[in-house]
Structures are given as structure tokens and as C-alpha cells.
Design a protein around this motif. Structure first.
Motif, mmCIF file in Angstrom:
data_model
loop_
_atom_site.group_PDB
_atom_site.id
_atom_site.type_symbol
_atom_site.label_atom_id
_atom_site.label_comp_id
_atom_site.label_asym_id
_atom_site.label_seq_id
_atom_site.Cartn_x
_atom_site.Cartn_y
_atom_site.Cartn_z
ATOM 1 N N LEU A 101 93.018 57.172 11.747
ATOM 2 C CA LEU A 101 94.927 56.273 10.591
ATOM 3 C C LEU A 101 95.486 56.994 10.145
ATOM 4 O O LEU A 101 96.678 56.827 9.854
ATOM 5 C CB LEU A 101 94.622 54.692 11.318
ATOM 6 C CG LEU A 101 94.449 54.624 12.653
ATOM 7 C CD1 LEU A 101 94.567 52.826 12.738
ATOM 8 C CD2 LEU A 101 95.476 54.953 13.782
ATOM 9 N N THR A 102 94.671 57.825 9.155
ATOM 10 C CA THR A 102 95.494 57.986 7.999
ATOM 11 C C THR A 102 95.148 59.645 7.245
ATOM 12 O O THR A 102 96.123 59.635 6.651
ATOM 13 C CB THR A 102 95.068 57.478 6.401
ATOM 14 O OG1 THR A 102 93.579 57.533 6.429
ATOM 15 C CG2 THR A 102 94.469 55.993 6.490
ATOM 16 N N PHE A 157 93.330 46.606 14.291
ATOM 17 C CA PHE A 157 92.990 47.663 13.455
ATOM 18 C C PHE A 157 93.095 47.081 12.116
ATOM 19 O O PHE A 157 92.180 47.638 10.881
ATOM 20 C CB PHE A 157 92.585 49.183 13.511
ATOM 21 C CG PHE A 157 92.194 50.195 14.536
ATOM 22 C CD1 PHE A 157 90.783 49.800 14.479
ATOM 23 C CD2 PHE A 157 92.539 50.344 15.708
ATOM 24 C CE1 PHE A 157 89.621 50.593 15.213
ATOM 25 C CE2 PHE A 157 92.067 51.131 16.683
ATOM 26 C CZ PHE A 157 90.618 50.807 16.481
ATOM 27 N N GLY A 194 97.175 49.012 16.942
ATOM 28 C CA GLY A 194 97.363 48.908 15.532
ATOM 29 C C GLY A 194 96.928 47.785 14.761
ATOM 30 O O GLY A 194 96.511 47.531 13.951
ATOM 31 N N TYR A 210 88.028 55.033 11.898
ATOM 32 C CA TYR A 210 89.483 54.019 12.461
ATOM 33 C C TYR A 210 90.139 55.091 11.178
ATOM 34 O O TYR A 210 91.304 55.021 11.669
ATOM 35 C CB TYR A 210 89.322 52.868 12.888
ATOM 36 C CG TYR A 210 89.213 51.809 11.977
ATOM 37 C CD1 TYR A 210 90.554 51.115 11.672
ATOM 38 C CD2 TYR A 210 88.117 51.475 10.991
ATOM 39 C CE1 TYR A 210 90.165 50.614 9.840
ATOM 40 C CE2 TYR A 210 87.882 50.589 9.832
ATOM 41 C CZ TYR A 210 89.212 50.345 9.686
ATOM 42 O OH TYR A 210 89.462 49.329 8.768
ATOM 43 N N ARG A 211 89.464 54.920 10.056
ATOM 44 C CA ARG A 211 90.601 54.488 8.450
ATOM 45 C C ARG A 211 90.820 55.825 9.082
ATOM 46 O O ARG A 211 92.322 56.451 8.637
ATOM 47 C CB ARG A 211 89.842 54.201 7.371
ATOM 48 C CG ARG A 211 90.424 52.665 7.284
ATOM 49 C CD ARG A 211 89.910 51.864 5.992
ATOM 50 N NE ARG A 211 88.493 52.229 5.682
ATOM 51 C CZ ARG A 211 87.394 52.160 4.518
ATOM 52 N NH1 ARG A 211 88.067 52.815 3.882
ATOM 53 N NH2 ARG A 211 86.319 51.583 4.372
ATOM 54 N N GLN A 225 93.034 61.037 6.136
ATOM 55 C CA GLN A 225 92.411 61.615 4.917
ATOM 56 C C GLN A 225 90.638 62.332 6.198
ATOM 57 O O GLN A 225 90.225 61.718 7.303
ATOM 58 C CB GLN A 225 91.911 61.033 4.172
ATOM 59 C CG GLN A 225 93.352 59.814 3.912
ATOM 60 C CD GLN A 225 93.242 58.982 2.801
ATOM 61 O OE1 GLN A 225 92.709 57.105 3.275
ATOM 62 N NE2 GLN A 225 94.331 58.564 1.914
#
Lengths: 235, 235
Positions: B89-90, B128, B125, B85-86, B92
Motif C-alpha cells: 500500500l505504501t 488495513f 482500506g 500489506y504495508r 515501499q
DNA sequence: GATTGTAATTGACTAGCGTCAATTATCTAA
DNA sequence: TTAGATAATTGACGCTAGTCAATTACAATC
């Protein structure tokens, strides 16, 4: 003693950079500034949050202590950084002490204002998620580093962080930096003792990697410093 | 091979528990399930994300490796946990490898579906963010523990985590648990080597704290195990 | 069953780093 | 300037835990 979020130089660096003009006014109305001196505690680990803190200028450290009394300095924050957003957004107690290291101007934004901003602008929440994500990356890297690097490598790495943080740019691989915090705090940051750090510094001087005098560090060859924690760069 | 988010037993444990019925259908349409065998890699550190993974059942480990080839097992995830998820959402790359340890049913939710869900329901959101916040707490505690605790204390602590995770509840301070992963992976989790862990286990057996045979661990006195990392409990 | 690969154990060795204690340097405030 | 506190250094010592190398146990496959 006056303060204004509208003209705050650090705002563009913070999560508030996504606010609209009208939201900015809300932020301004819902916040108040206070000046802190070194040694003061902004909030304590275990306290309940009632808003978010925002550093306009200065230097603040976040320190975590466990039940045995072991303390570790986890983060250094300066102008443009917000503090306490996690405790606020999750409703938990603060996980760290916030200790002022250098004279600081710190604003406090009250709960209702933050809540309304988070709801009126979804980007605010995403910004904080981004922030948490970056801190998580940092924390995970730190876990790996502490497990696999020597004290000397970790210290060299922290020095590089300081080099990259300051505005003065290196010339031909040479820089001079000033340690922002006392050495025993640096020891705490890299998970060692003041004694071991002292010996580490001595050995780095002997090897000519850097010269230390009080809080001033002269680095002659940035590349050699980098190789301390990333030997692969020698290739 | 069929799969349905609507009847997924693990959904209530995941971030998707806040979805409405119609959003649930969107989730169901935008996702597909695959079964994985031990040893398979779901995604690689460095890859770009194209959605979020959701574990329906099984066991997956997230492993991070640095440039020197040092590897550390950072997280163990099972049914109800989302992965990646990171990175999603970012925007990266993945910061870890996701390696399957036990036969697992893992769903993949494609980018557009996640994006639309995040936008249609602000609680997603926030969920998370809550997740990231908890992981950050965990990571920070781990930093302190690795710095201040012995290998033996860290191992005892991990055993307690396993005890608390399993459904079988201790009776009069006694439990039997099965190590979910091989010992050398446990060594990696607590930042030590298989050799040292092996010796640690031996010394804990000698002291009568627990009995080890293959992957089975019999704990006689939970309290003694706890005291290994929190001596204060003896008071 | 035999074979091969992985996992786990054991021994021997030692470097790194923490601990304790004492000394010196540095800073702050009266 | 002096006094007291805090910070930094240094030495001596010991132990934890990592490394290297060898052996044993175990698992999977044919």
C-alpha cells in the motif's frame, strides 16, 4: 488569535495536503485553533477522541505510560503533524499523553468534519495509512535498536535525528544544534536514565565527538557521530 | 492443491471479511495458493512487493534484520493474517523477511486485484488502517516493555500471549501449552539470548511457576505467571 | 546404527547500566 | 534578589544479562 486552514503554512506538510479547495473550506469551518503553553496537556492517555488535532507550530511530545508508572517519550511532533488520528479512526482511547514542550498553536478538527472529509476524499484515508505505516517502521526499528545498541549509540542516533530535522545544514561535517527538550526527556526517549545519559555525554566529550554546554551541542565531525551507531561507515 | 477464497475458513478473520459476494469472486480469481514447508522464505526484506499474501493456515514469522546483522523476530502470523500489506500500500520494499515455521498454505493476491478491491470498497482500506493501528499499539507497548521489564517478565508475558492464542482454555488456573517456535526464536522475540532464556526458564522452574520439558510448558498457577509482569495483580 | 548439524544447556567472567543518595546547577516566580 | 522547585551531575554499589567457550541433547539423513 485568528486562524485559517487556507493559509496555514504547515498544511502542505500534513495529511490535509490532498484536499481540494472546497474540502479545505470544510476543514476550515470545522476546526478551531488554541494556543498552548509548555507543560499543558492536549489530551490524556485513556481519553476518548472527539476529532483530530493538528499542530500549526510549536513542539508536542507523545508520552506513553504503563500500569507500573513507567513512562516513555515516544514521539516529538511539530508544525504540520496531526495527532490523535489513530484513536479517532479506530474508535479507541488515546494511547498516549500529548504534552506541549514549546508554545504551540494547535487546531482541533471536530469528529463530523473529519468523518466527512475521510469519506469524500479516499486519499485522506490512504494518507493516514501511509502515516501509520511510517510510524510503524520507526517503531519497529526502535525495537531493534533498543535491543542491540548501547545507550551511547542510541543517543548518537537521536542527535543525528535532531541534526537532520533542523534547517541549519552542516558545513564540512560541523554543526551546532540545540536540544529541543530537557535531557531527562531525552533519556526517556532512548530508554535510559538521566544519570546514565549524563555519564554518556561526559564520555563523548572526553572522546571529542561533541561538545555539550547546557542545551547546545557542537558536533565537530558528523562522521564520527554516525560511526557511533553505524561502525560500518568507517570502511 | 485446490483453493477457493469463497470457502476459506480463515477469510472471516482477515481484512477480506468486508468484501461483498462479487468482490469475493474477484479476490478468488486474482489469487493463487501455494504450500510452503518450514524454513522456506515467502518474501525477503528489501524486495519490492507485487501483491499481498494471505495465510490460509500454518505459521509464519516476520523477522527484521539491521545493517549490523542483528535479527529480531517481530511477529508470528497464522491463519487469517495477511502479510506484506504495508509494502504494497505504501509502495515501499518489504521491511521484514517472512519465514515459514510450520507447513503453511499461503495465497498470493496480485497487485491489480488488490488495487481494484481497495478502490471498489473503501472499507478494505480502513480495515488495513485498523490493522496497522493495532500493530502500532503492539509495537509501542513492546518498546516500553523492553525498556522497563526484565527478561523474565517479558518471557512470562509472551507465555501468556501463547496461552491466550490457543483454543484450549485454562481450567482452574492450569494450562499446558506447546511452544510454537524453538527457544532461540523465542529469545529473539523478547530481545535476549538463548543462554539467558535458558537460565530464566531454569529459575522459573525452581520457583515453581511452570514446568518445562522440550516444547511443552505446564503452567500450574496462571495468576503467578501474570504477576511476573504485572505485580499489581497481587492486590 | 553412525554421522552430522542444529538446538539447548551450563559455567565462568564481566561490562553496562540501573539504583540510591547526595550535591550542584539552573530556572521560575514572587 | 531570594526562595523553592526542577534539572543535572557525581559517586558508590550491585545486579542483570551479554559474551565466550565447552558440553550435552536432540533431530534428521543416509
Amino acid at each position: 488569535m485568528q486562524h485559517s486552514c487556507l493559509y496555514c503554512r504547515s498544511r502542505e506538510l500534513s495529511e490535509w495536503c490532498v484536499l481540494t479547495d472546497s474540502e479545505l473550506k470544510t476543514l476550515d469551518k470545522g476546526s478551531g485553533m488554541r494556543e498552548y503553553s509548555p507543560g499543558e496537556i492536549v489530551f490524556y492517555q485513556g481519553d476518548l477522541s472527539n476529532g483530530i488535532y493538528c499542530i500549526e507550530s510549536g513542539l508536542v511530545g507523545l508520552r506513553m505510560s504503563d500500569t507500573d508508572g513507567n513512562e516513555t517519550l515516544l514521539y516529538l511532533l511539530n508544525g504540520g503533524n496531526t495527532m490523535g488520528y489513530r484513536a479517532f479512526l479506530t474508535g479507541q482511547e488515546y494511547g498516549v499523553n500529548a504534552e506541549v514542550f514549546k508554545p504551540s498553536r494547535i487546531c482541533h478538527i471536530n469528529s463530523s468534519t473529519v468523518t466527512s472529509l475521510v469519506h469524500s476524499n479516499p486519499n485522506v484515508g490512504l494518507r493516514f495509512l501511509l502515516r501509520a505505516s511510517n510510524e510503524l517502521d520507526q517503531a519497529e526499528k526502535k525495537i531493534i535498536q533498543n535491543a542491540n545498541w548501547s545507550v551511547r549509540a542510541r543517543f548518537a542516533h537521536l542527535l543525528m535525528v535532531f541534526v537532520n530535522k533542523q534547517q541549519k545544514k552542516p558545513i564540512e561535517g560541523q554543526v551546532e544544534i540545540t536540544l529541543p527538550i530537557p535531557k531527562h526527556e531525552i533519556a526517556s526517549m532512548i530508554g535510559t536514565t538521566p544519570e546514565t545519559l549524563s555519564r554518556t555525554i561526559k564520555s563523548m566529550e572526553k572522546d571529542g565527538v561533541a561538545r555539550f554546554s547546557q542545551r547546545t551541542v557542537q558536533i565537530r565531525f558528523l562522521k564520527r557521530l554516525t560511526q557511533e551507531f553505524d561502525p560500518g561507515l568507517s570502511i
